[in-house]
Design a protein around this motif. Structure first.
Motif, PDB file in Angstrom:
ATOM      1  N   TRP A 176       0.815  -1.211   0.000  1.00  0.00           N
ATOM      2  CA  TRP A 176       0.000   0.000   0.000  1.00  0.00           C
ATOM      3  C   TRP A 176       0.857   1.272   0.000  1.00  0.00           C
ATOM      4  N   PHE A 177       1.839   1.332   0.886  1.00  0.00           N
ATOM      5  CA  PHE A 177       2.644   2.552   0.957  1.00  0.00           C
ATOM      6  C   PHE A 177       3.521   2.718  -0.278  1.00  0.00           C
ATOM      7  N   ARG A 178       3.977   1.624  -0.842  1.00  0.00           N
ATOM      8  CA  ARG A 178       4.756   1.713  -2.088  1.00  0.00           C
ATOM      9  C   ARG A 178       3.882   2.249  -3.231  1.00  0.00           C
ATOM     10  N   SER A 179       2.584   1.969  -3.173  1.00  0.00           N
ATOM     11  CA  SER A 179       1.676   2.419  -4.238  1.00  0.00           C
ATOM     12  C   SER A 179       1.396   3.917  -4.176  1.00  0.00           C
ATOM     13  N   GLY A 180       1.710   4.543  -3.022  1.00  0.00           N
ATOM     14  CA  GLY A 180       1.561   5.989  -2.930  1.00  0.00           C
ATOM     15  C   GLY A 180       0.571   6.511  -1.920  1.00  0.00           C
ATOM     16  N   VAL A 181       0.026   5.641  -1.048  1.00  0.00           N
ATOM     17  CA  VAL A 181      -0.919   6.147  -0.046  1.00  0.00           C
ATOM     18  C   VAL A 181      -0.177   6.901   1.053  1.00  0.00           C
ATOM     19  N   SER A 182      -0.890   7.787   1.729  1.00  0.00           N
ATOM     20  CA  SER A 182      -0.316   8.570   2.827  1.00  0.00           C
ATOM     21  C   SER A 182      -0.592   7.938   4.183  1.00  0.00           C
ATOM     22  N   ALA A 183      -1.641   7.119   4.241  1.00  0.00           N
ATOM     23  CA  ALA A 183      -2.036   6.460   5.485  1.00  0.00           C
ATOM     24  C   ALA A 183      -2.973   5.313   5.135  1.00  0.00           C
ATOM     25  N   VAL A 184      -3.278   4.486   6.124  1.00  0.00           N
ATOM     26  CA  VAL A 184      -4.266   3.419   5.955  1.00  0.00           C
ATOM     27  C   VAL A 184      -5.272   3.497   7.093  1.00  0.00           C
ATOM     28  N   GLY A 185      -6.519   3.141   6.784  1.00  0.00           N
ATOM     29  CA  GLY A 185      -7.529   3.003   7.816  1.00  0.00           C
ATOM     30  C   GLY A 185      -7.623   1.545   8.213  1.00  0.00           C
ATOM     31  N   MET A 186      -7.731   1.283   9.499  1.00  0.00           N
ATOM     32  CA  MET A 186      -7.736  -0.105   9.965  1.00  0.00           C
ATOM     33  C   MET A 186      -8.785  -0.294  11.058  1.00  0.00           C
ATOM     34  N   GLY A 187      -9.733  -1.174  10.808  1.00  0.00           N
ATOM     35  CA  GLY A 187     -10.793  -1.441  11.764  1.00  0.00           C
ATOM     36  C   GLY A 187     -10.599  -2.753  12.484  1.00  0.00           C
ATOM     37  N   SER A 188     -11.373  -3.766  12.079  1.00  0.00           N
ATOM     38  CA  SER A 188     -11.388  -5.045  12.798  1.00  0.00           C
ATOM     39  C   SER A 188     -10.079  -5.820  12.688  1.00  0.00           C
ATOM     40  N   LEU A 204      -4.538  -4.603  22.736  1.00  0.00           N
ATOM     41  CA  LEU A 204      -4.771  -3.583  21.725  1.00  0.00           C
ATOM     42  C   LEU A 204      -3.671  -2.530  21.739  1.00  0.00           C
ATOM     43  N   THR A 205      -3.257  -2.125  22.922  1.00  0.00           N
ATOM     44  CA  THR A 205      -2.159  -1.159  23.035  1.00  0.00           C
ATOM     45  C   THR A 205      -0.906  -1.697  22.351  1.00  0.00           C
ATOM     46  N   ALA A 206      -0.602  -2.964  22.608  1.00  0.00           N
ATOM     47  CA  ALA A 206       0.572  -3.589  21.995  1.00  0.00           C
ATOM     48  C   ALA A 206       0.414  -3.694  20.479  1.00  0.00           C
ATOM     49  N   ALA A 207      -0.790  -4.052  20.030  1.00  0.00           N
ATOM     50  CA  ALA A 207      -1.042  -4.191  18.595  1.00  0.00           C
ATOM     51  C   ALA A 207      -0.947  -2.844  17.878  1.00  0.00           C
ATOM     52  N   ALA A 208      -1.466  -1.805  18.505  1.00  0.00           N
ATOM     53  CA  ALA A 208      -1.395  -0.467  17.913  1.00  0.00           C
ATOM     54  C   ALA A 208       0.049   0.005  17.809  1.00  0.00           C
ATOM     55  N   SER A 209       0.810  -0.199  18.857  1.00  0.00           N
ATOM     56  CA  SER A 209       2.216   0.181  18.855  1.00  0.00           C
ATOM     57  C   SER A 209       2.985  -0.573  17.775  1.00  0.00           C
ATOM     58  N   ALA A 210       2.694  -1.868  17.647  1.00  0.00           N
ATOM     59  CA  ALA A 210       3.366  -2.695  16.643  1.00  0.00           C
ATOM     60  C   ALA A 210       3.000  -2.243  15.228  1.00  0.00           C
ATOM     61  N   ALA A 211       1.731  -1.887  15.010  1.00  0.00           N
ATOM     62  CA  ALA A 211       1.290  -1.437  13.690  1.00  0.00           C
ATOM     63  C   ALA A 211       1.974  -0.124  13.306  1.00  0.00           C
ATOM     64  N   LEU A 212       2.079   0.789  14.247  1.00  0.00           N
ATOM     65  CA  LEU A 212       2.752   2.063  13.979  1.00  0.00           C
ATOM     66  C   LEU A 212       4.226   1.846  13.645  1.00  0.00           C
ATOM     67  N   GLN A 213       4.861   0.937  14.361  1.00  0.00           N
ATOM     68  CA  GLN A 213       6.266   0.631  14.105  1.00  0.00           C
ATOM     69  C   GLN A 213       6.442  -0.018  12.733  1.00  0.00           C
ATOM     70  N   LEU A 214       5.521  -0.900  12.387  1.00  0.00           N
ATOM     71  CA  LEU A 214       5.571  -1.588  11.097  1.00  0.00           C
ATOM     72  C   LEU A 214       5.434  -0.595   9.950  1.00  0.00           C
ATOM     73  N   ILE A 215       4.564   0.383  10.132  1.00  0.00           N
ATOM     74  CA  ILE A 215       4.384   1.408   9.098  1.00  0.00           C
ATOM     75  C   ILE A 215       5.664   2.223   8.918  1.00  0.00           C
ATOM     76  N   LYS A 216       6.329   2.537  10.004  1.00  0.00           N
ATOM     77  CA  LYS A 216       7.608   3.248   9.920  1.00  0.00           C
ATOM     78  C   LYS A 216       8.623   2.432   9.128  1.00  0.00           C
ATOM     79  N   GLU A 217       8.618   1.133   9.356  1.00  0.00           N
ATOM     80  CA  GLU A 217       9.600   0.245   8.691  1.00  0.00           C
ATOM     81  C   GLU A 217       9.346   0.121   7.196  1.00  0.00           C
ATOM     82  N   VAL A 218       8.075   0.076   6.779  1.00  0.00           N
ATOM     83  CA  VAL A 218       7.777  -0.182   5.369  1.00  0.00           C
ATOM     84  C   VAL A 218       7.837   1.094   4.510  1.00  0.00           C
ATOM     85  N   ARG A 219       7.830   2.239   5.132  1.00  0.00           N
ATOM     86  CA  ARG A 219       7.865   3.484   4.363  1.00  0.00           C
ATOM     87  C   ARG A 219       9.244   3.727   3.743  1.00  0.00           C
TER      88      ARG A 219
END
Length: 219
Positions: A176-188, A204-219
């Protein structure tokens, strides 16, 4: 910096908007606080039930006391009436599931950020002409990163955020980020049924933190 620019900047820097609804106000507040503890600073609550406005207002009261730098928007706004109601409640921004002109006009009268959902280039063009600066690509799982890559050069002045089916997983986020998006929406995929039903806020706190870190890594 005006508020709308601040919201766009926060969304882009965070790279993620978690979104959810729950009929129980305590659960709504618990999820919000868990996301905040994980580093999230912008959240979309969705208008999907009779209790949505009351719960949203309860969340705002807690936000103002305990999570003061959290931006709290409302999603699934399909009518002028709902837009007005949640603007009065104190929403920071408005997200719509489609390109709805009466919602755009209502939000822009208040000089607020309006994020419409679009699925076609025609809808994106109409949204851009109606004043949108950030587009929600919906449903993301049907459109896919290939769609974003194909249209990116057509809309150099717009920001894009796919929502629906985005996975908190490295390969999916990288595409997704390689395709040019600025952010992603994530629900369930982030705020799971188990978290909601069993109030597993630490998870959830751990999952949110991990998702934010993952986004930093893939950008």
């Amino acid at each position: 910096m005006d508020k709308n620019k601040l919201i766009r900047k926060t969304i882009t820097e965070q790279g993620l908007i978690p979104l959810y609804f729950h009929p129980d106000p305590d659960t709504c507040i618990g999820v919000m606080k868990a996301l905040y503890a994980g580093g999230v600073r912008v959240v979309e609550f969705t208008n999907r039930g009779a209790a949505a406005q009351d719960n949203f207002e309860a969340m705002l009261k807690v936000r103002d006391k305990e999570c003061k730098d959290l931006l709290l928007g409302i999603g699934t706004i399909k009518t002028k009436k709902d837009a007005k109601a949640f603007i009065r409640s104190g929403a920071d921004f408005i997200i719509a599931p489609g390109m709805i002109e009466e919602v755009a006009e209502t939000v822009h009268k208040e000089e607020m950020l309006w994020i419409p959902g679009c699925m076609t280039t025609t809808e994106i063009i109409k949204a851009e002409q109606a004043g949108a600066s950030l587009i929600k690509l919906f449903p993301g799982n049907l459109l896919g990163p290939g769609f974003m890559s194909a249209i990116r050069e057509l809309f150099p002045d717009l920001l894009f955020m796919p929502t629906g089916g985005v996975e908190a997983e490295k390969e999916n986020l990288f595409a997704w980020f390689r395709s040019g998006v600025s952010a992603v929406g994530m629900g369930s995929k982030l705020i799971t049924k188990t978290v909601l039903e069993e109030k597993k806020y630490d998870e959830l706190t751990a999952a949110a933190s991990a998702a934010l870190q993952l986004i930093k890594e893939v950008r």
